[in-house]
Design a protein around this motif. Structure first.
Motif, PDB file in Angstrom:
ATOM      1  N   LEU A  99       0.832  -1.137  -0.005  1.00 18.79           N
ATOM      2  CA  LEU A  99      -0.034  -0.174   0.114  1.00 18.79           C
ATOM      3  C   LEU A  99       0.755   1.258   0.131  1.00 18.79           C
ATOM      4  O   LEU A  99       0.418   2.379  -0.481  1.00 18.79           O
ATOM      5  N   GLU A 100       2.168   1.216   0.322  1.00 13.70           N
ATOM      6  CA  GLU A 100       2.969   2.302   0.534  1.00 13.70           C
ATOM      7  C   GLU A 100       3.438   2.544  -0.825  1.00 13.70           C
ATOM      8  O   GLU A 100       4.201   3.770  -1.236  1.00 13.70           O
ATOM      9  N   MET A 101       3.324   1.612  -1.562  1.00 14.77           N
ATOM     10  CA  MET A 101       4.107   1.725  -3.096  1.00 14.77           C
ATOM     11  C   MET A 101       3.414   2.760  -3.804  1.00 14.77           C
ATOM     12  O   MET A 101       1.984   2.620  -3.890  1.00 14.77           O
ATOM     13  N   PRO A 102       3.963   3.543  -4.804  1.00 21.52           N
ATOM     14  CA  PRO A 102       3.258   4.585  -5.552  1.00 21.52           C
ATOM     15  C   PRO A 102       2.372   4.085  -6.633  1.00 21.52           C
ATOM     16  O   PRO A 102       1.648   4.770  -6.994  1.00 21.52           O
ATOM     17  N   ASN A 103       2.449   2.696  -7.093  1.00 17.36           N
ATOM     18  CA  ASN A 103       1.935   2.168  -8.161  1.00 17.36           C
ATOM     19  C   ASN A 103       1.176   1.242  -7.973  1.00 17.36           C
ATOM     20  O   ASN A 103       0.450   0.311  -8.627  1.00 17.36           O
ATOM     21  N   ILE A 104       0.648   0.997  -6.670  1.00 15.12           N
ATOM     22  CA  ILE A 104      -0.348  -0.064  -6.305  1.00 15.12           C
ATOM     23  C   ILE A 104      -1.897   0.322  -5.722  1.00 15.12           C
ATOM     24  O   ILE A 104      -1.695   1.526  -5.080  1.00 15.12           O
ATOM     25  N   GLU A 105      -2.401  -0.079  -6.446  1.00 11.12           N
ATOM     26  CA  GLU A 105      -4.169   0.306  -5.941  1.00 11.12           C
ATOM     27  C   GLU A 105      -4.767  -0.911  -5.462  1.00 11.12           C
ATOM     28  O   GLU A 105      -4.742  -2.021  -6.212  1.00 11.12           O
ATOM     29  N   MET A 106      -5.478  -0.981  -4.653  1.00 14.85           N
ATOM     30  CA  MET A 106      -6.289  -2.011  -3.705  1.00 14.85           C
ATOM     31  C   MET A 106      -7.810  -1.565  -3.793  1.00 14.85           C
ATOM     32  O   MET A 106      -8.066  -0.763  -3.346  1.00 14.85           O
ATOM     33  N   TYR A 107      -8.654  -2.638  -4.113  1.00 16.83           N
ATOM     34  CA  TYR A 107      -9.995  -2.436  -4.154  1.00 16.83           C
ATOM     35  C   TYR A 107     -10.901  -3.858  -3.582  1.00 16.83           C
ATOM     36  O   TYR A 107     -10.334  -4.615  -3.498  1.00 16.83           O
ATOM     37  N   ALA A 108     -11.874  -3.440  -2.907  1.00 19.63           N
ATOM     38  CA  ALA A 108     -12.719  -4.469  -2.217  1.00 19.63           C
ATOM     39  C   ALA A 108     -14.008  -4.271  -2.935  1.00 19.63           C
ATOM     40  O   ALA A 108     -14.670  -3.186  -3.165  1.00 19.63           O
ATOM     41  N   ALA A 109     -14.636  -5.536  -3.269  1.00 25.54           N
ATOM     42  CA  ALA A 109     -16.295  -5.678  -3.493  1.00 25.54           C
ATOM     43  C   ALA A 109     -17.062  -5.865  -2.273  1.00 25.54           C
ATOM     44  O   ALA A 109     -16.643  -6.492  -1.428  1.00 25.54           O
ATOM     45  N   VAL A 110     -17.916  -4.949  -2.021  1.00 22.83           N
ATOM     46  CA  VAL A 110     -18.743  -4.922  -0.813  1.00 22.83           C
ATOM     47  C   VAL A 110     -20.053  -5.044  -0.895  1.00 22.83           C
ATOM     48  O   VAL A 110     -20.638  -4.519  -1.711  1.00 22.83           O
ATOM     49  N   ALA A 111     -20.598  -5.787  -0.051  1.00 16.81           N
ATOM     50  CA  ALA A 111     -21.909  -6.165   0.110  1.00 16.81           C
ATOM     51  C   ALA A 111     -22.473  -5.717   1.445  1.00 16.81           C
ATOM     52  O   ALA A 111     -22.124  -6.268   2.338  1.00 16.81           O
ATOM     53  N   GLY A 112     -23.366  -4.739   1.357  1.00 18.21           N
ATOM     54  CA  GLY A 112     -23.658  -4.254   2.717  1.00 18.21           C
ATOM     55  C   GLY A 112     -22.370  -3.633   3.416  1.00 18.21           C
ATOM     56  O   GLY A 112     -21.778  -2.707   2.735  1.00 18.21           O
ATOM     57  N   ASP A 113     -22.273  -3.962   4.599  1.00 18.38           N
ATOM     58  CA  ASP A 113     -20.910  -3.462   5.216  1.00 18.38           C
ATOM     59  C   ASP A 113     -19.551  -4.493   4.956  1.00 18.38           C
ATOM     60  O   ASP A 113     -18.790  -4.466   5.778  1.00 18.38           O
ATOM     61  N   LYS A 114     -19.874  -5.649   4.401  1.00 19.98           N
ATOM     62  CA  LYS A 114     -18.936  -6.656   4.469  1.00 19.98           C
ATOM     63  C   LYS A 114     -18.305  -6.974   3.119  1.00 19.98           C
ATOM     64  O   LYS A 114     -18.656  -6.682   2.025  1.00 19.98           O
ATOM     65  N   PHE A 115     -16.742  -6.867   3.405  1.00 17.19           N
ATOM     66  CA  PHE A 115     -16.134  -7.193   1.946  1.00 17.19           C
ATOM     67  C   PHE A 115     -16.269  -8.675   1.705  1.00 17.19           C
ATOM     68  O   PHE A 115     -15.968  -9.652   2.460  1.00 17.19           O
ATOM     69  N   VAL A 116     -16.561  -9.148   0.236  1.00 14.44           N
ATOM     70  CA  VAL A 116     -16.839 -10.102  -0.126  1.00 14.44           C
ATOM     71  C   VAL A 116     -15.928 -10.517  -1.409  1.00 14.44           C
ATOM     72  O   VAL A 116     -15.749 -11.631  -1.813  1.00 14.44           O
ATOM     73  N   GLY A 117     -15.123  -9.548  -1.973  1.00 12.56           N
ATOM     74  CA  GLY A 117     -14.150  -9.742  -2.787  1.00 12.56           C
ATOM     75  C   GLY A 117     -12.936  -8.672  -2.716  1.00 12.56           C
ATOM     76  O   GLY A 117     -13.237  -7.554  -2.157  1.00 12.56           O
ATOM     77  N   PHE A 118     -11.975  -8.982  -3.253  1.00 11.06           N
ATOM     78  CA  PHE A 118     -10.599  -8.097  -3.265  1.00 11.06           C
ATOM     79  C   PHE A 118      -9.936  -8.361  -4.247  1.00 11.06           C
ATOM     80  O   PHE A 118      -9.656  -9.373  -5.096  1.00 11.06           O
ATOM     81  N   SER A 119      -9.137  -7.395  -5.059  1.00 13.18           N
ATOM     82  CA  SER A 119      -8.224  -7.366  -5.903  1.00 13.18           C
ATOM     83  C   SER A 119      -7.428  -6.389  -5.805  1.00 13.18           C
ATOM     84  O   SER A 119      -7.758  -5.037  -5.374  1.00 13.18           O
ATOM     85  N   PHE A 120      -6.043  -6.402  -6.296  1.00  5.60           N
ATOM     86  CA  PHE A 120      -5.134  -5.130  -6.371  1.00  5.60           C
ATOM     87  C   PHE A 120      -4.469  -5.590  -7.707  1.00  5.60           C
ATOM     88  O   PHE A 120      -4.393  -6.316  -8.064  1.00  5.60           O
ATOM     89  N   MET A 121      -3.786  -4.162  -7.870  1.00  9.73           N
ATOM     90  CA  MET A 121      -2.996  -4.066  -9.075  1.00  9.73           C
ATOM     91  C   MET A 121      -1.971  -3.219  -9.004  1.00  9.73           C
ATOM     92  O   MET A 121      -1.741  -2.491  -8.098  1.00  9.73           O
ATOM     93  N   SER A 122      -1.057  -3.699  -9.999  1.00 12.26           N
ATOM     94  CA  SER A 122       0.325  -2.752 -10.059  1.00 12.26           C
ATOM     95  C   SER A 122       0.208  -2.152 -11.438  1.00 12.26           C
ATOM     96  O   SER A 122      -0.266  -2.630 -12.354  1.00 12.26           O
ATOM     97  N   ILE A 123       0.664  -0.772 -11.381  1.00 12.88           N
ATOM     98  CA  ILE A 123       0.462   0.026 -12.590  1.00 12.88           C
ATOM     99  C   ILE A 123       1.757   0.198 -12.900  1.00 12.88           C
ATOM    100  O   ILE A 123       2.648   0.811 -12.044  1.00 12.88           O
ATOM    101  N   VAL A 124       2.310  -0.183 -14.094  1.00 14.61           N
ATOM    102  CA  VAL A 124       3.688  -0.132 -14.507  1.00 14.61           C
ATOM    103  C   VAL A 124       3.863   0.482 -16.091  1.00 14.61           C
ATOM    104  O   VAL A 124       2.797   0.698 -16.554  1.00 14.61           O
ATOM    105  N   ASP A 125       5.172   0.377 -16.489  1.00 17.51           N
ATOM    106  CA  ASP A 125       5.456   0.729 -17.758  1.00 17.51           C
ATOM    107  C   ASP A 125       4.907   2.223 -18.212  1.00 17.51           C
ATOM    108  O   ASP A 125       3.930   2.559 -19.108  1.00 17.51           O
ATOM    109  N   ASP A 126       5.087   3.329 -17.517  1.00 20.56           N
ATOM    110  CA  ASP A 126       4.760   4.673 -17.516  1.00 20.56           C
ATOM    111  C   ASP A 126       3.272   4.836 -17.570  1.00 20.56           C
ATOM    112  O   ASP A 126       2.786   5.644 -18.308  1.00 20.56           O
ATOM    113  N   GLY A 127       2.603   3.809 -16.394  1.00 17.15           N
ATOM    114  CA  GLY A 127       1.111   4.044 -16.548  1.00 17.15           C
ATOM    115  C   GLY A 127       0.256   3.382 -17.765  1.00 17.15           C
ATOM    116  O   GLY A 127      -0.918   3.590 -17.572  1.00 17.15           O
TER     117      GLY A 127
END
Length: 326
Positions: free
Chosen positions: A48-76
């Motif tokens: 999470l401290e890396m400048p090119n990492i983004e993390m997202y959760a799929a939320v049902a109600g107030d519960k996290f039911v899915g998660f994915s994160f990505m690296s953004i590389v090659d000049d974006g």
């Protein structure tokens, strides 16, 4: 709601922050992921401290039911989806496809402008290869790997003996500036990375100098030998994490896998030993297809490692051209 399909309106997407750690880990027990080799619990805050990492959760109600994160590389220009997971309750109900589609089309939280999506999986991950064979994406490269394991106290004993007797044959650590120069160098880059990609910790990076700072996390160590001789040079990159099964070290090896790899191993282990937080250590050593592993096998035996099996035999990397759909 159909039992096999969810009502997509009930799913929200949330940008994940450091405060969401427990909610992410609760989606699926880490010891049930990657055969006990889940890196996310140990990598989460660092990534999470890396400048090119983004993390997202799929939320049902107030519960996290899915998660994915990505690296953004090659000049974006390239997005690399990484450690996704779905709760058992939502498994098989289309959540992975929903999040993937949302990524490709650009959801409200994502930046526009991605040209490519790249993905890496084990060779045993048949869907990636099937997509490539059907022409849905392009196969970029394959790599082979093998596993070695050892107990911490054995490694400490063997390392001490080897450290005292080994001659280092010009092996040395390099930092991100020199690594960027190698990525940019016509001769060295073609030699180490003939497919035009440096795969580090299961992320493919194009051989662009701007990627060098993204490759180096606080865990990353890079060792080189004979960079003045592109036909005998070795470049090795180590990263490590604590998983439910123990400490796992990813060692990417590029170039000539000669007996000089011994000095590389000793330098990597020297930096690793103070960081060990588990009694069991598993090395995953990764190199080009059809690698002759004899030199590495001999070195690992000298250091007290045993050849073992864990999960998979190699990696495949594929790429989608996102703009070709438009």
């Amino acid at each position: 709601m159909d039992h096999q399909e969810m009502d997509h309106q009930e799913i929200g997407i949330k940008r994940v922050t450091t405060e969401d750690y427990e909610r992410v880990m609760a989606i699926l027990p880490p010891d049930e992921i990657y055969h006990g080799g889940d890196y996310l619990p140990d990598y989460f805050h660092m990534l999470l401290e890396m400048p090119n990492i983004e993390m997202y959760a799929a939320v049902a109600g107030d519960k996290f039911v899915g998660f994915s994160f990505m690296s953004i590389v090659d000049d974006g220009k390239t997005v690399v989806p990484r450690g996704g997971r779905v709760s058992k309750e939502y498994s098989g109900k289309g959540l992975v496809g929903l999040m993937s589609k949302w990524l490709d089309e650009g959801g409200p939280l994502y930046r526009q402008g991605f040209l490519y999506r790249a993905a890496i999986g084990n060779k045993e991950n048949a869907p990636l290869l099937q997509h490539a064979r059907k022409g849905l994406c392009k196969e970029i490269l394959q790599q082979d790997f093998r596993f070695y394991d050892i107990w911490k106290f054995n490694l400490e004993d063997e390392f001490k003996k080897q450290r005292e007797s080994n001659q280092f044959v010009n092996a040395r650590f390099i930092e991100k500036d020199e690594f960027g120069q190698i990525l940019e160098s016509r001769d060295l880059s073609r030699y180490f990375f003939p497919e035009g990609r440096a795969v580090v910790d299961d992320v493919p990076y194009k051989t662009m100098r701007s990627n060098a700072p993204l490759i180096f996390t606080e865990r990353t160590k890079v060792v080189v030998t004979d960079t003045n001789n592109p036909h005998e040079a070795i470049l090795s990159i180590s990263n490590f994490f604590k998983a439910p099964v123990g400490m796992i070290v990813n060692l990417n090896i590029y170039g000539c896998l000669s007996e000089k790899i011994k000095s590389h191993l000793i330098l990597h282990v020297e930096k690793l030993l103070p960081c060990l937080r588990s009694d069991f250590i598993l090395f995953r050593c990764i190199s080009k297809p059809d690698t002759n592993w004899a030199n590495l096998d001999n070195v690992m035996t000298e250091l007290g490692f045993k050849t073992t099996h864990f999960y998979g035999t190699g990696l495949v990397c594929v790429e989608w051209n996102l703009k070709s759909k438009l």
